[in-house]
Write a protein that holds these residues in place. Structure first.
Motif, PDB file in Angstrom:
ATOM      1  N   GLY A 291      43.753 -18.601 -18.967  1.00 62.69           N
ATOM      2  CA  GLY A 291      44.146 -18.882 -18.150  1.00 62.69           C
ATOM      3  C   GLY A 291      42.949 -20.028 -17.189  1.00 62.69           C
ATOM      4  N   GLY A 292      41.692 -19.680 -17.003  1.00 60.60           N
ATOM      5  CA  GLY A 292      40.043 -20.320 -17.038  1.00 60.60           C
ATOM      6  C   GLY A 292      40.474 -21.762 -17.631  1.00 60.60           C
TER       7      GLY A 292
ATOM      8  N   LEU B  82      34.361 -28.269 -21.081  1.00 59.77           N
ATOM      9  CA  LEU B  82      34.919 -27.647 -21.857  1.00 59.77           C
ATOM     10  C   LEU B  82      34.583 -27.628 -23.531  1.00 59.77           C
ATOM     11  N   ALA B  83      34.292 -29.025 -23.999  1.00 56.64           N
ATOM     12  CA  ALA B  83      34.100 -29.912 -24.730  1.00 56.64           C
ATOM     13  C   ALA B  83      32.963 -29.071 -25.533  1.00 56.64           C
ATOM     14  N   GLU B  84      32.158 -29.431 -24.895  1.00 56.37           N
ATOM     15  CA  GLU B  84      30.393 -28.888 -25.075  1.00 56.37           C
ATOM     16  C   GLU B  84      30.270 -27.461 -25.473  1.00 56.37           C
ATOM     17  N   TYR B  85      31.457 -26.678 -25.543  1.00 54.45           N
ATOM     18  CA  TYR B  85      31.687 -24.919 -25.791  1.00 54.45           C
ATOM     19  C   TYR B  85      32.163 -25.529 -27.576  1.00 54.45           C
ATOM     20  N   ASP B  86      31.688 -24.352 -28.246  1.00 54.08           N
ATOM     21  CA  ASP B  86      32.239 -23.536 -29.237  1.00 54.08           C
ATOM     22  C   ASP B  86      32.446 -22.636 -29.522  1.00 54.08           C
ATOM     23  N   PRO B  87      33.857 -22.003 -29.353  1.00 52.36           N
ATOM     24  CA  PRO B  87      34.448 -20.426 -28.783  1.00 52.36           C
ATOM     25  C   PRO B  87      34.536 -19.911 -29.749  1.00 52.36           C
ATOM     26  N   GLU B  88      33.753 -20.305 -30.628  1.00 52.32           N
ATOM     27  CA  GLU B  88      33.385 -19.379 -32.084  1.00 52.32           C
ATOM     28  C   GLU B  88      31.450 -19.179 -32.612  1.00 52.32           C
TER      29      GLU B  88
ATOM     30  N   LEU C 252      31.539 -18.644 -21.618  1.00 46.85           N
ATOM     31  CA  LEU C 252      32.747 -19.069 -21.528  1.00 46.85           C
ATOM     32  C   LEU C 252      32.856 -18.209 -20.852  1.00 46.85           C
ATOM     33  N   ILE C 253      33.470 -16.434 -21.781  1.00 44.53           N
ATOM     34  CA  ILE C 253      33.358 -15.572 -20.695  1.00 44.53           C
ATOM     35  C   ILE C 253      33.166 -15.161 -19.294  1.00 44.53           C
ATOM     36  N   TYR C 254      31.755 -15.369 -18.994  1.00 38.70           N
ATOM     37  CA  TYR C 254      31.457 -15.671 -17.944  1.00 38.70           C
ATOM     38  C   TYR C 254      31.548 -16.010 -16.680  1.00 38.70           C
ATOM     39  N   LYS C 255      31.716 -17.557 -17.078  1.00 39.20           N
ATOM     40  CA  LYS C 255      32.262 -18.493 -16.102  1.00 39.20           C
ATOM     41  C   LYS C 255      33.525 -18.356 -16.187  1.00 39.20           C
ATOM     42  N   PHE C 256      33.945 -18.360 -16.915  1.00 38.81           N
ATOM     43  CA  PHE C 256      35.750 -18.755 -17.261  1.00 38.81           C
ATOM     44  C   PHE C 256      37.045 -17.774 -16.860  1.00 38.81           C
TER      45      PHE C 256
END
Length: 138
Positions: free
Chosen positions: A20-21, A35-41, A49-53
């Motif tokens: 949801g975040g 979020l486009a600045e991050y690569d979830p892989e 991502l996990i800590y912030k969102f």
């Protein structure tokens, strides 16, 4: 019965609530750009991502709500891998949208395992406290 923390309905968390975040629907220019600045892989990006969102988003939950939410995640990780990938698929009839490319994640299970690992550390006290109670009384 454990009630939703903000609504007058039973609390029934689902795996998709962990994402949801990251919902950029109608926020493509702001949150979507961020979020486009991050690569979830990428492991380092994923931790951020996990800590912030996720961790920050659920910080206001009670220890009981965290326990139930954490249990849902554990159950999902013990289930079918295809179910984990399904959470990332876009439903065109939904008012929800994940960042571009997230529906093509190569290993969605590792993404959720990383969430599980971090939450098990961050929420250790809350999870322990809830585990000492009789869940049927909630």
């Amino acid at each position: 019965m454990l009630m939703h923390p903000y609504l007058d309905v039973p609390y029934n968390p689902q795996l998709k609530h962990f994402l949801g975040g990251f919902d950029i629907y109608d926020r493509e220019e702001t949150l979507g750009s961020e979020l486009a600045e991050y690569d979830p892989e990428c492991t380092a990006d994923r931790v951020s991502l996990i800590y912030k969102f996720i961790v920050k988003r659920f910080s206001g939950l009670t220890y009981r709500h965290k326990f139930v939410l954490f249990f849902v995640l554990g159950e999902a990780l013990n289930g079918k891998i295809s179910d984990l990938a399904e959470v990332f698929k876009h439903d065109p009839s939904s008012h929800s949208l994940l960042p571009f490319g997230w529906n093509e994640m190569k290993d969605p299970k590792s993404f959720f395992e990383h969430i599980y690992s971090i939450l098990s550390e961050v929420w250790v006290d809350d999870l322990y406290l809830a585990s000492q109670e009789d869940y049927s009384t909630w």
